[in-house]
Design an enzyme around this catalytic site. Structure first.
Site, PDB file in Angstrom:
ATOM      1  N   TYR A  67       0.947  -1.091  -0.041  1.00  0.00           N
ATOM      2  CA  TYR A  67       0.087   0.171  -0.063  1.00  0.00           C
ATOM      3  C   TYR A  67       0.886   1.329  -0.019  1.00  0.00           C
ATOM      4  O   TYR A  67       0.539   2.248  -0.521  1.00  0.00           O
ATOM      5  CB  TYR A  67      -0.892  -0.220   1.212  1.00  0.00           C
ATOM      6  CG  TYR A  67      -2.192  -0.691   0.849  1.00  0.00           C
ATOM      7  CD1 TYR A  67      -2.314  -2.044   1.212  1.00  0.00           C
ATOM      8  CD2 TYR A  67      -3.229  -0.079   0.211  1.00  0.00           C
ATOM      9  CE1 TYR A  67      -3.310  -2.903   0.967  1.00  0.00           C
ATOM     10  CE2 TYR A  67      -4.303  -0.934  -0.071  1.00  0.00           C
ATOM     11  CZ  TYR A  67      -4.655  -2.279   0.184  1.00  0.00           C
ATOM     12  OH  TYR A  67      -5.449  -3.140  -0.248  1.00  0.00           O
ATOM     13  N   HIS A 119     -15.124   2.029  -1.073  1.00  0.00           N
ATOM     14  CA  HIS A 119     -13.996   1.169  -0.577  1.00  0.00           C
ATOM     15  C   HIS A 119     -12.676   1.845   0.153  1.00  0.00           C
ATOM     16  O   HIS A 119     -11.676   1.468   0.453  1.00  0.00           O
ATOM     17  CB  HIS A 119     -13.444   0.503  -2.141  1.00  0.00           C
ATOM     18  CG  HIS A 119     -14.374  -0.508  -2.610  1.00  0.00           C
ATOM     19  ND1 HIS A 119     -13.990  -1.002  -3.790  1.00  0.00           N
ATOM     20  CD2 HIS A 119     -15.356  -1.039  -2.091  1.00  0.00           C
ATOM     21  CE1 HIS A 119     -15.042  -1.653  -4.167  1.00  0.00           C
ATOM     22  NE2 HIS A 119     -16.010  -1.747  -3.209  1.00  0.00           N
ATOM     23  N   CYS A 127      -5.955   2.177  12.809  1.00  0.00           N
ATOM     24  CA  CYS A 127      -5.739   1.226  13.773  1.00  0.00           C
ATOM     25  C   CYS A 127      -6.620  -0.149  13.584  1.00  0.00           C
ATOM     26  O   CYS A 127      -7.669  -0.228  13.405  1.00  0.00           O
ATOM     27  CB  CYS A 127      -5.754   1.607  15.341  1.00  0.00           C
ATOM     28  SG  CYS A 127      -5.219   0.348  16.240  1.00  0.00           S
ATOM     29  N   ALA A 231     -12.638   6.899 -20.831  1.00  0.00           N
ATOM     30  CA  ALA A 231     -13.552   7.802 -19.831  1.00  0.00           C
ATOM     31  C   ALA A 231     -13.157   9.234 -20.007  1.00  0.00           C
ATOM     32  O   ALA A 231     -13.682  10.321 -19.933  1.00  0.00           O
ATOM     33  CB  ALA A 231     -13.546   7.520 -18.475  1.00  0.00           C
TER      34      ALA A 231
END
Ligand code: APR
Length: 248
Positions: A67, A119, A127, A231
């Protein structure tokens, strides 16, 4: 680019429009979509194998680092014309609701107000024990940061496979789908539930469906208007044709 007159008129007259976006809307900002292969050192992993509570339990550092890598790319990304066209629609349509599956925050960066993030958002962490949310945290190269309150491991504030979506956001998305006259499905493969069910709910309630996607999806046969392409090209052209080129 030509658009059906019926669509242009529906856009001009609509009081309530809902739009659901997926990773395809951020593709022209340089962020890869979920179904595209990953690159670099992450090529060996599939998102489905990293974006899960089990993966984090098993190897928090690996998931945290994936991430962190994606967050770096998000910070470098800029909104593209698709994001700006959607922000423009929020100004032109009396009730416009933007629902996104994306976690990159680019809709907000483009000026869209009140984005419903189904999401979560990769720019926030929380945490994994007490749930406290952080937008800033101490970054140590070697270990996963911990919560200042309870010392639990921090995790991305995103929804992983197998986890529930935030109830308030989900309810707001269902409400928008139920009450809109036009529902846009943009840059999403429409395979991940429950987001993928929103278009069908809107259709059942009488909305017309507009799909803008690079390729056909399971929704395409049910769309009243389906455009295949980028798009970032189609959306600005549609907004321009509907609102800035009055019918001659
Ligand atoms: N313009 C329009 N559509 C595009 C573009 C583009 N420039 N580039 C790609 N697409 C399309 C692809 O053809 C694909 O159908 O966008 C879609 C992206 O689909 P996915 O990669 O499946 O992303 P998404 O639909 O957002 O995934 C939904 O699944 O992985 C989970 O939680 C994750 O939010 C994600 C959810």
């Amino acid at each position: 680019m030509e658009f059906p007159r019926k669509l242009l008129e529906a856009l001009r007259q609509a009081q309530r429009i809902a739009a659901l976006t997926g990773a395809g809307v951020s593709q022209e900002s340089g962020l890869r979509t979920f179904r595209e292969a990953q690159d670099g050192l992450w090529a060996q992993y599939r998102p489905e194998d990293l974006a899960t509570p089990q993966a984090f339990q098993r190897n928090p550092k690996l998931v945290w680092d994936w991430y962190a890598w994606r967050r770096e790319r998000v910070y470098q990304a800029k909104p593209n014309p698709a994001h700006y066209a959607l922000a423009e629609l929020a100004r032109l349509v009396p009730h416009f609701t933007l629902i996104t599956q994306n976690v990159d925050g680019l809709h907000q960066a483009a000026g869209s107000p009140n984005v419903i993030e189904l999401h979560g958002n990769i720019r926030r962490v929380r945490c994994s024990v007490c749930g406290q949310v952080y937008t800033q945290w101490e970054q140590h190269a070697e270990e996963v940061p911990r919560c200042r309150s309870c010392n639990g491991l921090l995790r991305p504030d995103v929804v992983w496979f197998g986890e529930n979506l935030p109830p308030a956001e989900l309810e707001a998305a269902f409400e928008a789908a139920r009450t809109c006259e036009l529902f846009f499905s943009i840059g999403t493969s429409g395979v991940v539930q429950p987001a993928a069910s929103l278009a069908y709910l809107a259709r059942r309630e009488g909305a017309r469906i507009v799909e803008i996607n690079a390729e056909a999806t399971p929704l395409t046969p049910f769309a009243d208007f389906a455009f295949q392409g980028k798009a970032g090209v189609i959306l600005p052209a549609l907004v321009q044709a509907a609102f800035f080129n009055p019918p001659h």
